[in-house]
Motif scaffolding. Structure first.
Motif, mmCIF file in Angstrom:
data_model
loop_
_atom_site.group_PDB
_atom_site.id
_atom_site.type_symbol
_atom_site.label_atom_id
_atom_site.label_comp_id
_atom_site.label_asym_id
_atom_site.label_seq_id
_atom_site.Cartn_x
_atom_site.Cartn_y
_atom_site.Cartn_z
ATOM 1 N N THR A 59 9.511 -3.975 -0.002
ATOM 2 C CA THR A 59 9.523 -4.399 -1.407
ATOM 3 C C THR A 59 9.328 -3.227 -2.365
ATOM 4 O OG1 THR A 59 7.170 -4.920 -1.298
ATOM 5 C CG2 THR A 59 8.723 -6.707 -0.880
ATOM 6 N N GLU A 60 8.699 -2.141 -1.909
ATOM 7 C CA GLU A 60 8.514 -0.987 -2.804
ATOM 8 C C GLU A 60 9.865 -0.333 -3.122
ATOM 9 O OE1 GLU A 60 5.643 1.706 -1.267
ATOM 10 O OE2 GLU A 60 4.094 0.163 -1.128
ATOM 11 N N ASP A 63 11.765 -2.559 -5.530
ATOM 12 C CA ASP A 63 11.336 -2.474 -6.928
ATOM 13 C C ASP A 63 12.002 -1.302 -7.648
ATOM 14 O OD1 ASP A 63 9.740 -4.710 -6.774
ATOM 15 O OD2 ASP A 63 7.908 -3.586 -6.316
ATOM 16 N N ASP A 64 12.165 -0.183 -6.954
ATOM 17 C CA ASP A 64 12.834 0.969 -7.568
ATOM 18 C C ASP A 64 14.300 0.657 -7.884
ATOM 19 O OD1 ASP A 64 10.500 2.387 -7.360
ATOM 20 O OD2 ASP A 64 11.061 3.362 -5.460
ATOM 21 N N ALA A 67 14.599 -1.966 -10.744
ATOM 22 C CA ALA A 67 14.309 -1.432 -12.077
ATOM 23 C C ALA A 67 15.583 -0.907 -12.737
ATOM 24 C CB ALA A 67 13.261 -0.326 -11.986
#
Length: 98
Positions: A59-60, A63-64, A67
């Motif tokens: 998930t990290e 998220d990038d 964005a």
């Protein structure tokens, strides 16, 4: 009152024509603005669908990537709202002028 026989249907042949204000540019801007808003919604939803189709995972990293999609969707939505607003304004102005 019926027109006189032999009279020109739009008035005297040498008389200046009444200027008509077209609403077509306003309607075009309004439609393009609404289509752009729909495209912005799809751009915003796309990374979530791709994440789910990919089976989830990190998930990290998601998220990038998401964005960047949010930024693109915001820009498209902003321009589209301005276009739709301009289209509404042109329709109103053309309607008031006759």
């Amino acid at each position: 009152m019926p027109p006189q026989p032999g009279a020109h249907p739009w008035g005297a042949p040498g008389a200046p024509r009444k200027k008509r204000h077209l609403i077509a540019p306003g309607v075009t801007l309004l439609v393009l603005g609404l289509l752009g808003i729909a495209a912005a919604v799809l751009i915003f939803i796309m990374p979530f669908g791709l994440f789910l189709l990919g089976g989830g995972g990190n998930t990290e990293a998601f998220d990038d990537i998401a964005a960047n999609f949010r930024l693109a969707a915001s820009l498209v939505a902003g321009v589209s709202v301005l276009m739709a607003g301009g289209g509404i304004a042109l329709i109103v102005v053309a309607g008031r002028r006759g």
